[in-house]
Design a protein around this motif. Structure first.
Motif, PDB file in Angstrom:
ATOM      1  N   ARG A  81       0.812  -1.227   0.000  1.00  0.00           N
ATOM      2  CA  ARG A  81       0.000   0.000   0.000  1.00  0.00           C
ATOM      3  C   ARG A  81       0.841   1.270   0.000  1.00  0.00           C
ATOM      4  N   PHE A  82       1.715   1.468   1.027  1.00  0.00           N
ATOM      5  CA  PHE A  82       2.506   2.698   1.051  1.00  0.00           C
ATOM      6  C   PHE A  82       3.751   2.550   1.905  1.00  0.00           C
ATOM      7  N   VAL A  83       4.679   3.481   1.678  1.00  0.00           N
ATOM      8  CA  VAL A  83       5.907   3.615   2.464  1.00  0.00           C
ATOM      9  C   VAL A  83       6.077   5.104   2.745  1.00  0.00           C
ATOM     10  N   GLU A  84       6.453   5.434   3.979  1.00  0.00           N
ATOM     11  CA  GLU A  84       6.744   6.820   4.340  1.00  0.00           C
ATOM     12  C   GLU A  84       8.178   6.900   4.815  1.00  0.00           C
ATOM     13  N   ARG A  94      10.173  15.075   4.039  1.00  0.00           N
ATOM     14  CA  ARG A  94       9.495  13.796   4.197  1.00  0.00           C
ATOM     15  C   ARG A  94       8.792  13.437   2.890  1.00  0.00           C
ATOM     16  N   GLY A  95       8.530  12.140   2.766  1.00  0.00           N
ATOM     17  CA  GLY A  95       7.889  11.691   1.539  1.00  0.00           C
ATOM     18  C   GLY A  95       7.036  10.471   1.764  1.00  0.00           C
ATOM     19  N   ARG A  96       6.241  10.175   0.755  1.00  0.00           N
ATOM     20  CA  ARG A  96       5.366   9.007   0.793  1.00  0.00           C
ATOM     21  C   ARG A  96       5.300   8.443  -0.614  1.00  0.00           C
ATOM     22  N   ALA A  97       5.372   7.119  -0.707  1.00  0.00           N
ATOM     23  CA  ALA A  97       5.138   6.403  -1.959  1.00  0.00           C
ATOM     24  C   ALA A  97       3.951   5.500  -1.735  1.00  0.00           C
ATOM     25  N   ALA A  98       3.050   5.435  -2.701  1.00  0.00           N
ATOM     26  CA  ALA A  98       1.855   4.610  -2.557  1.00  0.00           C
ATOM     27  C   ALA A  98       1.593   3.839  -3.843  1.00  0.00           C
ATOM     28  N   VAL A  99       1.032   2.655  -3.669  1.00  0.00           N
ATOM     29  CA  VAL A  99       0.596   1.815  -4.778  1.00  0.00           C
ATOM     30  C   VAL A  99      -0.899   1.613  -4.593  1.00  0.00           C
ATOM     31  N   THR A 108      -1.830   2.532  -9.944  1.00  0.00           N
ATOM     32  CA  THR A 108      -1.290   3.886  -9.847  1.00  0.00           C
ATOM     33  C   THR A 108      -0.208   3.846  -8.782  1.00  0.00           C
ATOM     34  N   ILE A 109       0.945   4.351  -9.136  1.00  0.00           N
ATOM     35  CA  ILE A 109       2.058   4.474  -8.189  1.00  0.00           C
ATOM     36  C   ILE A 109       2.351   5.964  -8.098  1.00  0.00           C
ATOM     37  N   TRP A 110       2.409   6.482  -6.891  1.00  0.00           N
ATOM     38  CA  TRP A 110       2.750   7.901  -6.775  1.00  0.00           C
ATOM     39  C   TRP A 110       3.744   8.130  -5.647  1.00  0.00           C
ATOM     40  N   PHE A 111       4.529   9.154  -5.849  1.00  0.00           N
ATOM     41  CA  PHE A 111       5.525   9.604  -4.880  1.00  0.00           C
ATOM     42  C   PHE A 111       5.252  11.071  -4.594  1.00  0.00           C
ATOM     43  N   ALA A 112       5.236  11.421  -3.346  1.00  0.00           N
ATOM     44  CA  ALA A 112       5.117  12.826  -2.949  1.00  0.00           C
ATOM     45  C   ALA A 112       6.298  13.146  -2.045  1.00  0.00           C
ATOM     46  N   PRO A 166       5.080  27.502  -3.211  1.00  0.00           N
ATOM     47  CA  PRO A 166       4.560  28.158  -2.006  1.00  0.00           C
ATOM     48  C   PRO A 166       3.377  29.055  -2.377  1.00  0.00           C
ATOM     49  N   GLY A 167       2.318  28.942  -1.591  1.00  0.00           N
ATOM     50  CA  GLY A 167       1.112  29.712  -1.857  1.00  0.00           C
ATOM     51  C   GLY A 167       0.054  28.931  -2.626  1.00  0.00           C
ATOM     52  N   ASP A 168       0.449  27.848  -3.316  1.00  0.00           N
ATOM     53  CA  ASP A 168      -0.530  27.008  -4.011  1.00  0.00           C
ATOM     54  C   ASP A 168      -1.374  26.255  -2.982  1.00  0.00           C
ATOM     55  N   PRO A 169      -2.658  26.004  -3.285  1.00  0.00           N
ATOM     56  CA  PRO A 169      -3.474  25.176  -2.385  1.00  0.00           C
ATOM     57  C   PRO A 169      -2.835  23.795  -2.223  1.00  0.00           C
ATOM     58  N   GLY A 170      -2.764  23.332  -0.997  1.00  0.00           N
ATOM     59  CA  GLY A 170      -2.190  22.016  -0.714  1.00  0.00           C
ATOM     60  C   GLY A 170      -0.679  21.996  -0.610  1.00  0.00           C
ATOM     61  N   PHE A 171      -0.038  23.150  -0.788  1.00  0.00           N
ATOM     62  CA  PHE A 171       1.424  23.180  -0.678  1.00  0.00           C
ATOM     63  C   PHE A 171       1.853  22.755   0.715  1.00  0.00           C
ATOM     64  N   TRP A 172       2.812  21.856   0.749  1.00  0.00           N
ATOM     65  CA  TRP A 172       3.434  21.365   1.976  1.00  0.00           C
ATOM     66  C   TRP A 172       2.485  20.489   2.804  1.00  0.00           C
ATOM     67  N   VAL A 173       1.487  19.904   2.141  1.00  0.00           N
ATOM     68  CA  VAL A 173       0.588  18.936   2.767  1.00  0.00           C
ATOM     69  C   VAL A 173       0.806  17.602   2.054  1.00  0.00           C
ATOM     70  N   LEU A 174       1.234  16.596   2.803  1.00  0.00           N
ATOM     71  CA  LEU A 174       1.512  15.295   2.220  1.00  0.00           C
ATOM     72  C   LEU A 174       0.201  14.580   1.880  1.00  0.00           C
ATOM     73  N   PRO A 175       0.002  14.204   0.607  1.00  0.00           N
ATOM     74  CA  PRO A 175      -1.243  13.490   0.257  1.00  0.00           C
ATOM     75  C   PRO A 175      -1.344  12.160   0.987  1.00  0.00           C
ATOM     76  N   GLU A 176      -2.563  11.778   1.271  1.00  0.00           N
ATOM     77  CA  GLU A 176      -2.830  10.501   1.933  1.00  0.00           C
ATOM     78  C   GLU A 176      -2.980   9.406   0.876  1.00  0.00           C
ATOM     79  N   PRO A 177      -2.636   8.162   1.230  1.00  0.00           N
ATOM     80  CA  PRO A 177      -2.930   7.055   0.307  1.00  0.00           C
ATOM     81  C   PRO A 177      -4.426   7.019   0.018  1.00  0.00           C
ATOM     82  N   GLY A 178      -4.783   6.665  -1.204  1.00  0.00           N
ATOM     83  CA  GLY A 178      -6.176   6.649  -1.599  1.00  0.00           C
ATOM     84  C   GLY A 178      -6.716   8.024  -1.902  1.00  0.00           C
ATOM     85  N   ARG A 179      -5.801   8.948  -2.169  1.00  0.00           N
ATOM     86  CA  ARG A 179      -6.167  10.365  -2.392  1.00  0.00           C
ATOM     87  C   ARG A 179      -7.152  10.585  -3.465  1.00  0.00           C
TER      88      ARG A 179
END
Length: 179
Positions: A81-84, A94-99, A108-112, A166-179
């Motif tokens: 599912r994911f690795v942080e 910090r980062g997160r990878a999710a499958v 879908t594989i994503w890295f944030a 910086p200033g964009d909506p969601g900037f510096w918020v780590l997405p959750e798995p299943g986003r």
């Protein structure tokens, strides 16, 4: 000057989810297929059966030619599912990878990554260099996607890279798995 970066890379692949997870977890093997990743060193093995606590050092040669080194430590993992992880060194954050299942045998594989560049020259140049650093990151992640597809024996359907500023909506918020 803000030297914070928020990158999200998303890949759609067709293939075996187990093989995808195996290749993602084999961090030390990434150097064999990820162009630009010059070296991966295991600094600390995980304490138990899960990979939590494992620490690695990465040496990267960016497309524009500069090298940098950073370390990661796995802080959480949910198999398949994911690795942080947290990063330190020449990248801090910090980062997160999710499958995630997409449909049928598609994944879908994503890295944030939410990272800062602590080097004084990178911080000083960030207002002007942000597009260059972003371009470098996107090219590195293109190389990841191409190499990963071959290593995992999957078909890469698409790759998308987004950099929030910086200033964009969601900037510096780590997405959750299943986003």
């Amino acid at each position: 000057m803000d030297a914070r970066y928020h990158f999200v890379s998303t890949y759609r692949v067709v293939g075996d989810p187990m093989r995808v997870w195996e290749v993602l977890r084999d961090v030390e093997g990434w150097v064999q297929w990820w162009r630009g990743l010059e070296r991966v060193e295991l600094l600390r093995a995980p304490a138990g059966a899960a990979d939590v606590g494992a620490a690695h050092r990465y040496t990267v040669r960016a497309p524009f030619g500069y090298r940098f080194t950073y370390e990661t430590e796995i802080t959480a993992i949910e198999p398949m599912r994911f690795v942080e992880a947290v990063a330190s060194g020449e990248l801090v954050g910090r980062g997160r990878a999710a499958v995630e299942p997409f449909q049928d045998d598609r994944l879908t594989i994503w890295f944030a990554w939410l990272v800062e560049t602590p080097k004084p020259w990178m911080r000083a140049l960030s207002p002007l260099a942000r597009p260059v650093f972003t371009w470098n990151h996107h090219r590195m992640m293109d190389a990841f996607g191409a190499g990963f597809a071959g290593a995992a024996d999957v078909r890469l359907v698409s790759a998308e890279h987004v950099a929030l500023a910086p200033g964009d909506p969601g900037f510096w918020v780590l997405p959750e798995p299943g986003r």
